[in-house]
Design an enzyme around this catalytic site. Structure first.
Site, PDB file in Angstrom:
ATOM      1  N   ASP A   1       2.066 -20.107  -5.624  1.00 27.63           N
ATOM      2  CA  ASP A   1       0.610 -20.200  -5.537  1.00 27.63           C
ATOM      3  C   ASP A   1       0.150 -21.309  -4.598  1.00 27.63           C
ATOM      4  OD1 ASP A   1       0.419 -18.110  -7.301  1.00 27.63           O
ATOM      5  OD2 ASP A   1      -0.011 -19.337  -9.060  1.00 27.63           O
TER       6      ASP A   1
ATOM      7  N   GLU B   1       6.224 -19.702  -9.990  1.00 28.11           N
ATOM      8  CA  GLU B   1       4.834 -19.281  -9.828  1.00 28.11           C
ATOM      9  C   GLU B   1       3.996 -20.379  -9.179  1.00 28.11           C
ATOM     10  OE1 GLU B   1       1.958 -17.096  -9.350  1.00 28.11           O
ATOM     11  OE2 GLU B   1       3.226 -16.102 -10.814  1.00 28.11           O
TER      12      GLU B   1
ATOM     13  N   ASP C   1      -9.380   3.102  -4.819  1.00 24.15           N
ATOM     14  CA  ASP C   1      -8.506   3.707  -5.821  1.00 24.15           C
ATOM     15  C   ASP C   1      -8.009   2.627  -6.764  1.00 24.15           C
ATOM     16  OD1 ASP C   1      -5.788   2.663  -4.810  1.00 24.15           O
ATOM     17  OD2 ASP C   1      -6.524   3.718  -3.037  1.00 24.15           O
TER      18      ASP C   1
ATOM     19  N   SER D   1       0.997 -11.586  -8.307  1.00 22.15           N
ATOM     20  CA  SER D   1       0.898 -13.050  -8.258  1.00 22.15           C
ATOM     21  C   SER D   1       0.935 -13.557  -6.826  1.00 22.15           C
ATOM     22  CB  SER D   1       2.058 -13.684  -9.033  1.00 22.15           C
ATOM     23  OG  SER D   1       1.933 -13.466 -10.412  1.00 22.15           O
TER      24      SER D   1
ATOM     25  N   ASP E   1      -7.969   0.732   4.595  1.00 24.04           N
ATOM     26  CA  ASP E   1      -7.731   1.612   3.464  1.00 24.04           C
ATOM     27  C   ASP E   1      -6.238   1.896   3.301  1.00 24.04           C
ATOM     28  OD1 ASP E   1      -8.275   3.211   1.339  1.00 24.04           O
ATOM     29  OD2 ASP E   1      -9.335   4.772   2.451  1.00 24.04           O
TER      30      ASP E   1
ATOM     31  N   GLY F   1     -10.548   5.837   0.431  1.00 19.73           N
ATOM     32  CA  GLY F   1     -11.591   5.169  -0.330  1.00 19.73           C
ATOM     33  C   GLY F   1     -10.987   4.282  -1.395  1.00 19.73           C
TER      34      GLY F   1
END
Length: 573
Positions: free
Chosen positions: A296, A292, A554, A490, A533, A552
Protein backbone atom coordinates in the site's frame (compact mmCIF):
# COMPACT_ATOMS: atom_id res chain seq x y z
CA UNK A 1 -38.46 6.79 60.44
CA UNK A 2 -34.92 6.65 59.13
CA UNK A 3 -34.09 3.66 56.90
CA UNK A 4 -30.95 1.67 57.64
CA UNK A 5 -28.34 2.02 54.84
CA UNK A 6 -28.72 -1.58 53.63
CA UNK A 7 -32.52 -1.30 53.50
CA UNK A 8 -32.26 2.04 51.71
CA UNK A 9 -29.99 0.52 49.02
CA UNK A 10 -32.40 -2.35 48.59
CA UNK A 11 -35.33 0.01 48.16
CA UNK A 12 -33.47 2.09 45.62
CA UNK A 13 -32.51 -1.02 43.68
CA UNK A 14 -36.08 -2.25 43.71
CA UNK A 15 -37.28 1.15 42.56
CA UNK A 16 -34.78 1.15 39.69
CA UNK A 17 -35.81 -2.38 38.75
CA UNK A 18 -39.50 -1.44 38.79
CA UNK A 19 -38.78 1.53 36.53
CA UNK A 20 -36.93 -0.72 34.11
CA UNK A 21 -39.58 -3.44 34.00
CA UNK A 22 -42.34 -0.84 33.74
CA UNK A 23 -41.01 0.11 30.33
CA UNK A 24 -42.62 -1.58 27.38
CA UNK A 25 -39.88 -3.37 25.42
CA UNK A 26 -39.74 -4.41 21.78
CA UNK A 27 -37.27 -6.38 19.71
CA UNK A 28 -34.93 -3.95 17.95
CA UNK A 29 -32.56 -6.25 16.04
CA UNK A 30 -32.45 -9.99 15.55
CA UNK A 31 -30.61 -12.57 13.51
CA UNK A 32 -31.73 -16.10 12.72
CA UNK A 33 -29.27 -18.74 13.85
CA UNK A 34 -29.21 -20.12 10.31
CA UNK A 35 -27.95 -16.75 9.01
CA UNK A 36 -24.85 -16.67 11.19
CA UNK A 37 -21.71 -17.14 9.07
CA UNK A 38 -20.82 -20.84 9.00
CA UNK A 39 -17.40 -20.12 10.53
CA UNK A 40 -19.07 -19.45 13.90
CA UNK A 41 -20.16 -22.14 16.35
CA UNK A 42 -22.36 -21.49 19.38
CA UNK A 43 -20.77 -22.75 22.60
CA UNK A 44 -23.38 -21.80 25.20
CA UNK A 45 -24.41 -18.93 27.50
CA UNK A 46 -21.81 -16.25 28.17
CA UNK A 47 -20.39 -16.13 31.74
CA UNK A 48 -22.57 -13.66 33.68
CA UNK A 49 -19.61 -11.73 35.08
CA UNK A 50 -17.83 -11.20 31.75
CA UNK A 51 -17.70 -7.51 30.84
CA UNK A 52 -19.24 -6.28 27.59
CA UNK A 53 -17.97 -3.05 26.06
CA UNK A 54 -21.07 -1.77 24.32
CA UNK A 55 -21.62 1.10 21.95
CA UNK A 56 -24.93 2.84 21.38
CA UNK A 57 -25.66 4.68 18.16
CA UNK A 58 -28.25 7.41 18.47
CA UNK A 59 -30.54 8.25 15.58
CA UNK A 60 -28.74 10.96 13.65
CA UNK A 61 -30.28 14.36 13.11
CA UNK A 62 -30.80 15.06 9.40
CA UNK A 63 -29.20 12.42 7.19
CA UNK A 64 -31.42 13.20 4.15
CA UNK A 65 -30.07 16.76 4.21
CA UNK A 66 -26.51 15.46 4.52
CA UNK A 67 -27.00 13.13 1.56
CA UNK A 68 -28.45 15.95 -0.52
CA UNK A 69 -25.52 18.17 0.41
CA UNK A 70 -23.06 15.41 -0.49
CA UNK A 71 -24.64 14.88 -3.90
CA UNK A 72 -24.79 18.63 -4.56
CA UNK A 73 -21.07 19.14 -3.89
CA UNK A 74 -20.13 15.96 -5.79
CA UNK A 75 -22.20 16.25 -8.98
CA UNK A 76 -20.33 18.11 -11.75
CA UNK A 77 -23.33 20.06 -13.12
CA UNK A 78 -24.44 21.20 -9.66
CA UNK A 79 -24.02 24.92 -8.91
CA UNK A 80 -22.37 23.98 -5.60
CA UNK A 81 -19.99 21.37 -7.07
CA UNK A 82 -16.76 21.30 -5.10
CA UNK A 83 -18.08 23.45 -2.25
CA UNK A 84 -17.37 20.83 0.40
CA UNK A 85 -18.89 21.12 3.84
CA UNK A 86 -16.92 22.09 6.92
CA UNK A 87 -16.46 19.86 9.94
CA UNK A 88 -18.96 21.97 11.85
CA UNK A 89 -21.57 21.85 9.07
CA UNK A 90 -21.39 18.07 8.86
CA UNK A 91 -21.59 17.63 12.62
CA UNK A 92 -24.63 19.94 12.79
CA UNK A 93 -26.46 17.70 10.31
CA UNK A 94 -25.43 14.45 12.01
CA UNK A 95 -25.87 15.42 15.67
CA UNK A 96 -28.83 13.63 17.26
CA UNK A 97 -31.75 15.69 18.45
CA UNK A 98 -31.52 16.83 22.09
CA UNK A 99 -34.60 14.81 22.97
CA UNK A 100 -32.88 11.65 21.64
CA UNK A 101 -29.80 12.32 23.74
CA UNK A 102 -31.91 12.97 26.82
CA UNK A 103 -34.12 9.91 26.33
CA UNK A 104 -31.26 7.45 25.91
CA UNK A 105 -29.19 8.90 28.77
CA UNK A 106 -32.26 8.81 31.02
CA UNK A 107 -32.83 5.12 30.25
CA UNK A 108 -29.21 4.28 30.93
CA UNK A 109 -29.07 6.39 34.09
CA UNK A 110 -32.10 4.71 35.63
CA UNK A 111 -30.20 1.45 35.18
CA UNK A 112 -27.10 2.83 36.86
CA UNK A 113 -25.16 3.30 33.62
CA UNK A 114 -23.16 6.39 32.72
CA UNK A 115 -22.19 6.49 29.06
CA UNK A 116 -19.40 8.43 27.37
CA UNK A 117 -19.62 10.16 23.99
CA UNK A 118 -17.23 8.61 21.45
CA UNK A 119 -17.89 10.48 18.20
CA UNK A 120 -17.39 14.10 17.16
CA UNK A 121 -21.08 14.61 16.36
CA UNK A 122 -22.23 13.01 19.61
CA UNK A 123 -24.10 10.20 17.83
CA UNK A 124 -22.16 7.32 19.45
CA UNK A 125 -22.02 6.49 23.17
CA UNK A 126 -20.10 3.77 24.98
CA UNK A 127 -20.32 1.98 28.33
CA UNK A 128 -19.28 -1.32 29.92
CA UNK A 129 -21.51 -3.70 31.88
CA UNK A 130 -21.50 -7.39 32.90
CA UNK A 131 -23.25 -9.94 30.69
CA UNK A 132 -25.87 -10.51 33.37
CA UNK A 133 -26.84 -6.86 33.37
CA UNK A 134 -26.83 -6.67 29.57
CA UNK A 135 -29.17 -9.66 29.40
CA UNK A 136 -31.59 -7.92 31.74
CA UNK A 137 -31.25 -4.45 30.23
CA UNK A 138 -31.80 -5.62 26.67
CA UNK A 139 -33.93 -8.74 27.28
CA UNK A 140 -31.16 -10.61 25.49
CA UNK A 141 -29.38 -13.94 25.76
CA UNK A 142 -25.70 -13.26 25.21
CA UNK A 143 -23.80 -16.40 24.25
CA UNK A 144 -20.25 -17.41 23.44
CA UNK A 145 -19.46 -18.17 19.79
CA UNK A 146 -16.27 -19.72 18.53
CA UNK A 147 -14.74 -18.65 15.23
CA UNK A 148 -13.49 -22.07 14.17
CA UNK A 149 -10.81 -20.99 11.65
CA UNK A 150 -8.96 -18.93 14.27
CA UNK A 151 -10.17 -20.31 17.59
CA UNK A 152 -11.15 -16.82 18.69
CA UNK A 153 -14.34 -16.45 20.72
CA UNK A 154 -16.79 -13.59 20.94
CA UNK A 155 -19.95 -12.85 22.88
CA UNK A 156 -23.07 -12.08 20.86
CA UNK A 157 -26.83 -12.32 21.06
CA UNK A 158 -29.29 -13.31 18.36
CA UNK A 159 -31.73 -10.59 19.42
CA UNK A 160 -32.10 -7.68 21.77
CA UNK A 161 -34.88 -5.31 22.77
CA UNK A 162 -35.10 -1.65 23.71
CA UNK A 163 -37.85 0.37 25.39
CA UNK A 164 -40.62 1.19 22.93
CA UNK A 165 -40.30 4.89 23.66
CA UNK A 166 -36.67 4.83 22.46
CA UNK A 167 -37.62 3.75 18.95
CA UNK A 168 -36.72 6.71 16.77
CA UNK A 169 -34.09 7.82 19.26
CA UNK A 170 -31.78 4.80 19.47
CA UNK A 171 -30.39 3.45 16.20
CA UNK A 172 -28.48 0.34 17.32
CA UNK A 173 -26.44 -1.26 20.06
CA UNK A 174 -23.15 -2.90 19.14
CA UNK A 175 -21.74 -5.52 19.33
CA UNK A 176 -24.91 -7.59 19.51
CA UNK A 177 -26.09 -9.30 16.32
CA UNK A 178 -22.99 -8.62 14.20
CA UNK A 179 -20.76 -11.62 13.45
CA UNK A 180 -17.81 -10.04 11.68
CA UNK A 181 -14.99 -12.45 10.92
CA UNK A 182 -11.94 -11.54 13.04
CA UNK A 183 -9.43 -9.54 11.03
CA UNK A 184 -6.62 -11.81 9.90
CA UNK A 185 -3.45 -11.22 7.99
CA UNK A 186 -4.35 -10.28 4.40
CA UNK A 187 -4.77 -13.29 2.16
CA UNK A 188 -2.46 -11.90 -0.50
CA UNK A 189 0.60 -14.06 -0.90
CA UNK A 190 4.10 -12.91 -1.76
CA UNK A 191 5.97 -14.78 -4.47
CA UNK A 192 9.71 -14.03 -4.49
CA UNK A 193 11.24 -13.50 -7.92
CA UNK A 194 14.01 -15.96 -8.72
CA UNK A 195 15.84 -13.66 -11.09
CA UNK A 196 15.56 -9.89 -11.25
CA UNK A 197 15.67 -8.03 -14.54
CA UNK A 198 17.38 -4.65 -14.91
CA UNK A 199 14.31 -2.43 -15.03
CA UNK A 200 16.46 0.67 -15.15
CA UNK A 201 17.26 -0.16 -18.75
CA UNK A 202 13.66 0.58 -19.65
CA UNK A 203 12.82 3.92 -21.21
CA UNK A 204 10.39 5.34 -18.67
CA UNK A 205 9.74 8.38 -20.86
CA UNK A 206 8.27 6.20 -23.61
CA UNK A 207 4.51 5.86 -24.00
CA UNK A 208 4.88 2.22 -25.04
CA UNK A 209 3.99 -0.42 -22.48
CA UNK A 210 7.21 -2.38 -21.75
CA UNK A 211 7.02 -6.05 -22.70
CA UNK A 212 7.98 -7.00 -19.14
CA UNK A 213 4.58 -5.69 -18.00
CA UNK A 214 2.95 -8.84 -19.35
CA UNK A 215 4.55 -10.74 -16.48
CA UNK A 216 5.00 -8.19 -13.68
CA UNK A 217 3.46 -4.78 -12.95
CA UNK A 218 5.66 -1.90 -11.77
CA UNK A 219 5.17 1.87 -11.52
CA UNK A 220 6.69 2.12 -15.02
CA UNK A 221 3.95 -0.17 -16.33
CA UNK A 222 1.24 1.92 -14.69
CA UNK A 223 2.68 5.13 -16.10
CA UNK A 224 2.57 3.62 -19.58
CA UNK A 225 -0.82 1.92 -19.22
CA UNK A 226 -2.71 4.78 -17.60
CA UNK A 227 -0.70 7.81 -18.67
CA UNK A 228 0.32 8.61 -15.09
CA UNK A 229 2.88 11.42 -15.05
CA UNK A 230 6.14 11.24 -13.14
CA UNK A 231 6.01 15.02 -12.66
CA UNK A 232 6.27 15.70 -8.90
CA UNK A 233 3.24 17.05 -7.07
CA UNK A 234 3.77 20.49 -5.58
CA UNK A 235 0.86 21.25 -3.23
CA UNK A 236 1.80 20.11 0.27
CA UNK A 237 -1.72 20.45 1.67
CA UNK A 238 -2.98 17.82 -0.80
CA UNK A 239 -2.60 14.58 1.16
CA UNK A 240 -3.17 10.86 0.72
CA UNK A 241 -4.09 8.51 3.58
CA UNK A 242 -3.34 4.77 3.65
CA UNK A 243 -5.23 2.61 6.16
CA UNK A 244 -3.29 -0.04 8.08
CA UNK A 245 -4.72 -2.70 10.40
CA UNK A 246 -3.92 -5.94 12.30
CA UNK A 247 -0.22 -5.46 12.87
CA UNK A 248 0.61 -4.68 9.27
CA UNK A 249 3.62 -2.36 9.41
CA UNK A 250 4.98 -0.33 6.52
CA UNK A 251 8.74 -0.55 6.26
CA UNK A 252 10.74 2.49 5.17
CA UNK A 253 13.82 0.48 4.14
CA UNK A 254 11.66 -1.62 1.82
CA UNK A 255 10.20 1.58 0.36
CA UNK A 256 13.68 3.02 -0.22
CA UNK A 257 14.76 -0.12 -2.08
CA UNK A 258 11.54 -0.03 -4.09
CA UNK A 259 12.04 3.61 -5.10
CA UNK A 260 15.70 3.07 -5.92
CA UNK A 261 14.79 0.25 -8.30
CA UNK A 262 11.50 1.37 -9.80
CA UNK A 263 11.54 5.17 -9.45
CA UNK A 264 15.17 6.23 -10.01
CA UNK A 265 13.85 9.69 -10.92
CA UNK A 266 12.64 10.16 -7.32
CA UNK A 267 14.68 10.89 -4.22
CA UNK A 268 15.04 7.40 -2.65
CA UNK A 269 14.65 8.96 0.78
CA UNK A 270 11.05 9.96 -0.03
CA UNK A 271 8.84 8.37 2.59
CA UNK A 272 5.51 8.54 4.39
CA UNK A 273 4.44 9.99 7.71
CA UNK A 274 2.72 7.85 10.35
CA UNK A 275 -0.47 8.46 12.29
CA UNK A 276 -1.69 6.04 14.97
CA UNK A 277 -4.83 5.21 16.92
CA UNK A 278 -6.00 2.38 19.19
CA UNK A 279 -2.38 1.99 20.39
CA UNK A 280 -1.16 1.53 16.85
CA UNK A 281 2.52 1.62 15.98
CA UNK A 282 4.84 1.13 13.01
CA UNK A 283 8.07 -0.55 14.13
CA UNK A 284 10.86 -0.64 11.58
CA UNK A 285 12.49 -4.01 12.29
CA UNK A 286 12.66 -5.69 8.89
CA UNK A 287 11.14 -8.88 10.27
CA UNK A 288 7.99 -6.95 11.20
CA UNK A 289 7.36 -5.52 7.74
CA UNK A 290 3.91 -6.45 6.40
CA UNK A 291 3.16 -7.51 2.83
CA UNK A 292 -0.06 -5.48 2.67
CA UNK A 293 1.42 -2.40 4.33
CA UNK A 294 4.50 -2.48 2.08
CA UNK A 295 2.30 -2.85 -1.00
CA UNK A 296 0.00 0.00 0.00
CA UNK A 297 2.78 2.46 0.78
CA UNK A 298 5.01 1.53 -2.16
CA UNK A 299 2.20 1.93 -4.68
CA UNK A 300 1.10 5.26 -3.23
CA UNK A 301 4.45 6.93 -2.53
CA UNK A 302 5.92 5.31 -5.65
CA UNK A 303 3.04 6.28 -7.97
CA UNK A 304 1.70 9.58 -6.58
CA UNK A 305 5.05 11.34 -6.98
CA UNK A 306 5.71 13.68 -4.02
CA UNK A 307 2.11 13.66 -2.78
CA UNK A 308 2.37 13.78 1.05
CA UNK A 309 1.29 10.32 2.20
CA UNK A 310 0.29 9.21 5.69
CA UNK A 311 0.21 5.59 6.85
CA UNK A 312 -2.58 5.32 9.45
CA UNK A 313 -1.70 2.44 11.77
CA UNK A 314 -4.70 1.17 13.73
CA UNK A 315 -3.67 -0.88 16.74
CA UNK A 316 -5.35 -3.79 18.49
CA UNK A 317 -7.01 -1.81 21.28
CA UNK A 318 -10.12 -1.24 19.19
CA UNK A 319 -13.16 0.36 20.69
CA UNK A 320 -15.60 -0.73 17.98
CA UNK A 321 -16.62 -4.21 19.03
CA UNK A 322 -14.47 -6.60 17.01
CA UNK A 323 -14.64 -4.48 13.87
CA UNK A 324 -10.86 -4.32 13.94
CA UNK A 325 -10.83 -0.51 14.07
CA UNK A 326 -13.01 0.02 11.00
CA UNK A 327 -15.37 2.31 12.90
CA UNK A 328 -12.59 3.79 15.01
CA UNK A 329 -10.55 5.00 12.02
CA UNK A 330 -13.45 6.77 10.35
CA UNK A 331 -14.44 8.47 13.62
CA UNK A 332 -10.82 9.52 14.12
CA UNK A 333 -10.68 11.05 10.65
CA UNK A 334 -14.00 12.83 11.19
CA UNK A 335 -12.48 14.32 14.35
CA UNK A 336 -9.62 15.86 12.37
CA UNK A 337 -9.84 19.43 11.13
CA UNK A 338 -8.00 18.51 7.92
CA UNK A 339 -8.53 14.84 6.98
CA UNK A 340 -6.69 13.52 3.89
CA UNK A 341 -8.20 14.38 0.51
CA UNK A 342 -7.88 10.73 -0.52
CA UNK A 343 -8.15 7.60 1.64
CA UNK A 344 -7.37 4.09 0.39
CA UNK A 345 -8.22 0.92 2.32
CA UNK A 346 -7.41 -2.63 1.24
CA UNK A 347 -9.45 -4.39 3.91
CA UNK A 348 -13.10 -5.34 4.23
CA UNK A 349 -15.58 -8.07 5.11
CA UNK A 350 -18.74 -9.66 3.77
CA UNK A 351 -21.87 -7.56 4.01
CA UNK A 352 -23.91 -10.34 5.65
CA UNK A 353 -21.57 -10.56 8.63
CA UNK A 354 -22.71 -7.19 9.99
CA UNK A 355 -26.19 -6.17 11.03
CA UNK A 356 -27.90 -4.04 8.41
CA UNK A 357 -28.23 -1.20 10.93
CA UNK A 358 -24.47 -1.19 11.54
CA UNK A 359 -23.74 -1.38 7.81
CA UNK A 360 -25.94 1.67 7.22
CA UNK A 361 -24.42 3.58 10.13
CA UNK A 362 -20.82 3.05 8.99
CA UNK A 363 -21.84 3.94 5.44
CA UNK A 364 -23.25 7.21 6.77
CA UNK A 365 -19.85 7.91 8.33
CA UNK A 366 -18.30 7.58 4.86
CA UNK A 367 -20.95 9.99 3.62
CA UNK A 368 -19.83 12.49 6.24
CA UNK A 369 -16.18 12.28 5.24
CA UNK A 370 -17.07 12.49 1.55
CA UNK A 371 -19.10 15.63 2.15
CA UNK A 372 -15.98 17.20 3.63
CA UNK A 373 -14.03 16.56 0.42
CA UNK A 374 -12.36 13.17 0.92
CA UNK A 375 -12.32 10.60 -1.89
CA UNK A 376 -12.77 7.23 -0.16
CA UNK A 377 -11.56 4.17 -2.07
CA UNK A 378 -11.83 0.51 -1.02
CA UNK A 379 -10.66 -2.67 -2.68
CA UNK A 380 -13.72 -4.70 -3.70
CA UNK A 381 -12.44 -8.06 -2.43
CA UNK A 382 -10.78 -11.17 -3.83
CA UNK A 383 -13.46 -13.87 -3.87
CA UNK A 384 -15.27 -13.14 -7.11
CA UNK A 385 -19.01 -13.37 -6.47
CA UNK A 386 -18.41 -15.49 -3.34
CA UNK A 387 -17.35 -12.52 -1.20
CA UNK A 388 -14.16 -11.02 0.12
CA UNK A 389 -12.36 -14.36 -0.15
CA UNK A 390 -13.24 -17.50 -2.10
CA UNK A 391 -15.68 -19.65 -0.15
CA UNK A 392 -18.45 -22.16 -0.67
CA UNK A 393 -21.80 -20.47 -1.17
CA UNK A 394 -25.19 -20.79 -2.80
CA UNK A 395 -26.18 -17.19 -3.31
CA UNK A 396 -23.70 -14.50 -4.30
CA UNK A 397 -22.07 -12.69 -1.36
CA UNK A 398 -21.64 -8.89 -1.63
CA UNK A 399 -18.71 -7.38 0.25
CA UNK A 400 -18.62 -4.55 2.74
CA UNK A 401 -18.05 -1.68 2.55
CA UNK A 402 -18.06 -1.83 -1.28
CA UNK A 403 -21.86 -2.02 -1.23
CA UNK A 404 -22.01 1.41 0.43
CA UNK A 405 -23.05 3.95 -2.23
CA UNK A 406 -20.96 6.78 -0.74
CA UNK A 407 -17.49 5.45 -1.55
CA UNK A 408 -15.62 4.20 -4.60
CA UNK A 409 -15.07 0.45 -4.90
CA UNK A 410 -12.07 -0.69 -6.94
CA UNK A 411 -11.89 -4.04 -8.73
CA UNK A 412 -8.92 -5.66 -10.44
CA UNK A 413 -7.68 -6.32 -13.96
CA UNK A 414 -4.83 -8.35 -15.39
CA UNK A 415 -2.91 -8.37 -18.67
CA UNK A 416 -1.88 -5.39 -20.74
CA UNK A 417 -2.85 -5.98 -24.36
CA UNK A 418 -5.69 -5.69 -23.59
CA UNK A 419 -6.53 -5.60 -19.90
CA UNK A 420 -9.10 -8.21 -18.85
CA UNK A 421 -10.99 -8.81 -15.63
CA UNK A 422 -9.05 -10.57 -12.89
CA UNK A 423 -11.03 -13.69 -12.00
CA UNK A 424 -10.80 -12.95 -8.27
CA UNK A 425 -12.23 -9.41 -8.57
CA UNK A 426 -15.19 -9.25 -6.16
CA UNK A 427 -18.28 -7.65 -7.58
CA UNK A 428 -22.02 -7.81 -7.45
CA UNK A 429 -24.95 -6.07 -5.82
CA UNK A 430 -25.59 -4.99 -2.23
CA UNK A 431 -28.38 -6.67 -0.28
CA UNK A 432 -28.68 -3.61 1.99
CA UNK A 433 -28.44 -0.58 -0.30
CA UNK A 434 -30.54 0.10 -3.39
CA UNK A 435 -29.04 1.18 -6.70
CA UNK A 436 -28.13 4.88 -6.33
CA UNK A 437 -29.38 7.32 -8.94
CA UNK A 438 -25.90 8.11 -10.22
CA UNK A 439 -25.39 4.54 -11.49
CA UNK A 440 -28.99 3.57 -12.26
CA UNK A 441 -28.66 3.85 -16.05
CA UNK A 442 -25.35 1.95 -16.13
CA UNK A 443 -26.67 -0.86 -13.93
CA UNK A 444 -29.92 -1.11 -15.87
CA UNK A 445 -28.01 -1.44 -19.14
CA UNK A 446 -25.93 -4.27 -17.71
CA UNK A 447 -28.87 -6.15 -16.22
CA UNK A 448 -30.84 -5.92 -19.46
CA UNK A 449 -27.91 -7.47 -21.32
CA UNK A 450 -27.39 -10.09 -18.59
CA UNK A 451 -30.92 -11.39 -18.94
CA UNK A 452 -31.76 -14.43 -16.83
CA UNK A 453 -28.14 -15.38 -16.11
CA UNK A 454 -27.62 -15.87 -12.36
CA UNK A 455 -31.28 -15.07 -11.69
CA UNK A 456 -32.17 -15.51 -8.04
CA UNK A 457 -28.57 -15.46 -6.86
CA UNK A 458 -28.32 -11.71 -6.30
CA UNK A 459 -30.46 -8.62 -5.71
CA UNK A 460 -30.93 -6.88 -9.09
CA UNK A 461 -32.03 -3.64 -7.42
CA UNK A 462 -28.95 -3.37 -5.21
CA UNK A 463 -26.06 -0.95 -5.38
CA UNK A 464 -23.65 -2.39 -7.95
CA UNK A 465 -19.91 -2.64 -7.37
CA UNK A 466 -17.03 -2.20 -8.15
CA UNK A 467 -17.15 1.27 -9.68
CA UNK A 468 -13.77 1.19 -11.43
CA UNK A 469 -10.71 -1.04 -11.60
CA UNK A 470 -6.94 -1.11 -11.99
CA UNK A 471 -4.14 -3.62 -12.29
CA UNK A 472 -4.22 -6.26 -9.56
CA UNK A 473 -2.19 -9.27 -10.58
CA UNK A 474 1.56 -9.92 -10.45
CA UNK A 475 2.28 -6.52 -8.95
CA UNK A 476 5.92 -6.26 -7.91
CA UNK A 477 6.87 -5.01 -4.47
CA UNK A 478 9.82 -5.19 -2.08
CA UNK A 479 9.07 -7.19 1.06
CA UNK A 480 11.76 -7.58 3.73
CA UNK A 481 14.34 -6.54 1.11
CA UNK A 482 13.23 -9.24 -1.34
CA UNK A 483 11.65 -8.50 -4.71
CA UNK A 484 8.47 -10.44 -5.47
CA UNK A 485 4.89 -10.23 -6.70
CA UNK A 486 1.47 -10.00 -5.07
CA UNK A 487 -2.06 -10.11 -6.45
CA UNK A 488 -5.47 -8.88 -5.32
CA UNK A 489 -7.72 -5.84 -5.40
CA UNK A 490 -5.46 -4.73 -2.53
CA UNK A 491 -3.11 -3.67 -5.33
CA UNK A 492 -5.80 -1.87 -7.31
CA UNK A 493 -7.11 0.51 -4.64
CA UNK A 494 -3.79 2.24 -3.79
CA UNK A 495 -2.99 2.54 -7.50
CA UNK A 496 -6.29 4.27 -8.17
CA UNK A 497 -5.98 6.42 -5.06
CA UNK A 498 -2.59 7.64 -6.28
CA UNK A 499 -4.09 8.72 -9.58
CA UNK A 500 -6.86 10.65 -7.83
CA UNK A 501 -4.29 12.30 -5.54
CA UNK A 502 -2.31 13.47 -8.57
CA UNK A 503 -5.45 14.90 -10.17
CA UNK A 504 -6.16 16.70 -6.89
CA UNK A 505 -2.67 18.18 -7.02
CA UNK A 506 -3.36 19.61 -10.48
CA UNK A 507 -6.66 21.02 -9.22
CA UNK A 508 -4.98 22.55 -6.16
CA UNK A 509 -2.39 24.24 -8.37
CA UNK A 510 -5.33 26.04 -10.01
CA UNK A 511 -6.84 26.88 -6.61
CA UNK A 512 -9.67 24.44 -7.23
CA UNK A 513 -11.11 22.11 -4.57
CA UNK A 514 -10.32 18.40 -4.31
CA UNK A 515 -12.56 15.91 -6.09
CA UNK A 516 -14.19 14.56 -2.93
CA UNK A 517 -16.82 11.86 -3.43
CA UNK A 518 -16.01 10.53 -6.88
CA UNK A 519 -18.94 8.48 -8.09
CA UNK A 520 -21.30 11.12 -9.54
CA UNK A 521 -18.34 12.35 -11.63
CA UNK A 522 -17.25 8.83 -12.62
CA UNK A 523 -20.68 7.83 -13.89
CA UNK A 524 -21.23 11.08 -15.80
CA UNK A 525 -20.58 11.05 -19.55
CA UNK A 526 -17.29 12.95 -19.14
CA UNK A 527 -16.19 10.79 -16.23
CA UNK A 528 -16.96 7.47 -17.89
CA UNK A 529 -15.08 8.61 -21.00
CA UNK A 530 -11.93 8.84 -18.86
CA UNK A 531 -11.90 5.06 -18.40
CA UNK A 532 -10.93 2.29 -20.77
CA UNK A 533 -13.76 -0.21 -20.90
CA UNK A 534 -12.80 -3.77 -19.95
CA UNK A 535 -15.05 -6.19 -21.80
CA UNK A 536 -13.51 -9.61 -21.24
CA UNK A 537 -13.31 -11.92 -18.24
CA UNK A 538 -15.57 -12.87 -15.34
CA UNK A 539 -15.51 -13.41 -11.56
CA UNK A 540 -16.54 -16.99 -10.79
CA UNK A 541 -17.80 -18.25 -7.46
CA UNK A 542 -20.65 -20.10 -5.75
CA UNK A 543 -20.46 -22.84 -8.37
CA UNK A 544 -21.06 -20.39 -11.23
CA UNK A 545 -19.04 -18.36 -13.71
CA UNK A 546 -20.06 -15.25 -11.81
CA UNK A 547 -20.74 -12.08 -13.75
CA UNK A 548 -19.26 -11.50 -17.21
CA UNK A 549 -17.44 -8.30 -18.06
CA UNK A 550 -19.03 -6.56 -21.02
CA UNK A 551 -19.32 -3.19 -22.73
CA UNK A 552 -20.20 -0.44 -20.28
CA UNK A 553 -20.28 -0.84 -16.52
CA UNK A 554 -20.15 -4.38 -15.15
CA UNK A 555 -19.91 -5.90 -11.64
CA UNK A 556 -16.40 -7.23 -12.28
CA UNK A 557 -14.38 -4.20 -13.43
CA UNK A 558 -16.89 -1.37 -13.06
CA UNK A 559 -16.45 1.38 -15.65
CA UNK A 560 -12.96 0.13 -16.50
CA UNK A 561 -9.41 1.36 -15.95
CA UNK A 562 -8.26 5.00 -15.74
CA UNK A 563 -6.73 7.32 -18.29
CA UNK A 564 -5.00 10.20 -16.52
CA UNK A 565 -5.38 12.68 -19.38
CA UNK A 566 -9.05 11.77 -19.64
CA UNK A 567 -9.57 12.44 -15.95
CA UNK A 568 -7.92 15.84 -16.27
CA UNK A 569 -10.22 16.64 -19.17
CA UNK A 570 -13.26 15.45 -17.20
CA UNK A 571 -12.51 17.98 -14.46
CA UNK A 572 -11.75 20.80 -16.88
CA UNK A 573 -7.94 20.74 -16.76
Amino acid sequence: MKLAPILLVACLAADAYSKQTARSMQVHEKRDLSLIPSAFEALGPAPPDDILNLRVALVQGNIPALEKALMDVSTPDSPTYGQHLSKEQVEALVAPKPESVAAVHSWLAENGIQASTTSPAGDWLSFSIPVSKANTLLEAKFSVFNHTPTGKTLIRTLAYSIPTELVGHLDLIHPTTTFAQPFQQPSISFTPLKGKRDLRALNISSDAVPSSCSSTITPTCLQALYGIPNTPATVKTNTLGVSGFIGQFANQADLRTFLTEFRPDMNPATTFSVSTLDDGENPQELSEAGIEADLDTQFTVGVATNVPTTFISVGSQNQDGDLGGFLDIIQALLSENSPPQVLTTSYGSNENELSSSLVKNICTAYMQLGARGTSILFSSGDGGVSGGQAQQCTNFVPTFPSGCPFLTSVGATTGVAPEVAASFSSGGFSEVFDTPAYQAAAVSQYLNALGSTNAGLFKPGGRGFPDISAQGENVEIVFQQTFGTVSGTSCSSPIMASIIALVNDRLAQKNKPSLGFLNPLLYSAKGAAAFTDVTSGNNPGCGTNGFPARAGWDPVTGLGTPNFAGLLAAVGL
